[in-house]
Design a protein around this motif. Structure first.
Motif, mmCIF file in Angstrom:
data_model
loop_
_atom_site.group_PDB
_atom_site.id
_atom_site.type_symbol
_atom_site.label_atom_id
_atom_site.label_comp_id
_atom_site.label_asym_id
_atom_site.label_seq_id
_atom_site.Cartn_x
_atom_site.Cartn_y
_atom_site.Cartn_z
ATOM 1 N N ASN A 52 -1.335 -22.922 -17.764
ATOM 2 C CA ASN A 52 -0.955 -23.815 -18.862
ATOM 3 C C ASN A 52 -2.178 -24.206 -19.697
ATOM 4 O OD1 ASN A 52 1.813 -23.885 -18.571
ATOM 5 N ND2 ASN A 52 1.808 -25.688 -17.260
ATOM 6 N N ILE A 60 1.749 -20.784 -24.845
ATOM 7 C CA ILE A 60 2.465 -20.585 -23.585
ATOM 8 C C ILE A 60 2.389 -21.878 -22.787
ATOM 9 C CG2 ILE A 60 2.545 -19.304 -21.418
ATOM 10 C CD1 ILE A 60 1.163 -16.993 -22.880
ATOM 11 N N LEU A 62 4.632 -24.046 -19.533
ATOM 12 C CA LEU A 62 5.747 -24.219 -18.607
ATOM 13 C C LEU A 62 5.608 -25.597 -17.982
ATOM 14 C CD1 LEU A 62 8.189 -22.720 -17.394
ATOM 15 C CD2 LEU A 62 6.732 -22.062 -15.520
ATOM 16 N N THR A 68 10.647 -26.366 -11.366
ATOM 17 C CA THR A 68 9.591 -25.345 -11.350
ATOM 18 C C THR A 68 8.818 -25.392 -10.031
ATOM 19 O OG1 THR A 68 8.070 -26.834 -12.503
ATOM 20 C CG2 THR A 68 9.324 -25.284 -13.853
ATOM 21 N N TYR A 84 7.985 -17.833 -16.114
ATOM 22 C CA TYR A 84 7.476 -17.558 -17.447
ATOM 23 C C TYR A 84 8.351 -16.531 -18.166
ATOM 24 C CZ TYR A 84 3.236 -20.294 -17.362
ATOM 25 O OH TYR A 84 2.353 -21.332 -17.343
#
Length: 87
Positions: A52, A60, A62, A68, A84
């Motif tokens: 991250n 990008i 998450l 998660t 991802y």
């Protein structure tokens, strides 16, 4: 107390001890599995944070939450790749 009641109490204690023994055996076995999931979660979380941080420049990201964490904990590093790809 009559003899019938004493037998019932004895059987109840025996059943309780048997249940405690079986639970101890079950958790001793599954303790290794739980430890593996915890280690996978920690490693996956660290890698997720690093990705991250690096991926912030590329857009990008998450989020780190329970869902998660569960995916990463059960699947490990392939879980990160899968999450991802899904997002």
């Amino acid at each position: 107390m009559d003899t019938g009641m004493e037998v019932i109490i004895f059987l109840a204690y025996a059943a309780g001890l048997l249940i405690i023994f079986l639970l101890a055996k079950f958790f001793a076995f599954s303790g290794r599995i739980i430890l593996k999931i915890i280690i996978n979660s920690i490693c996956g979380g660290i890698i997720l944070i690093v990705i991250n941080l690096i991926g912030a420049g590329f857009g990008i990201h998450l989020p780190i939450n329970v869902l998660t964490g569960f995916g990463i904990g059960t699947l490990g590093i392939p879980g990160i790749v899968l999450l991802y790809l899904i997002s």
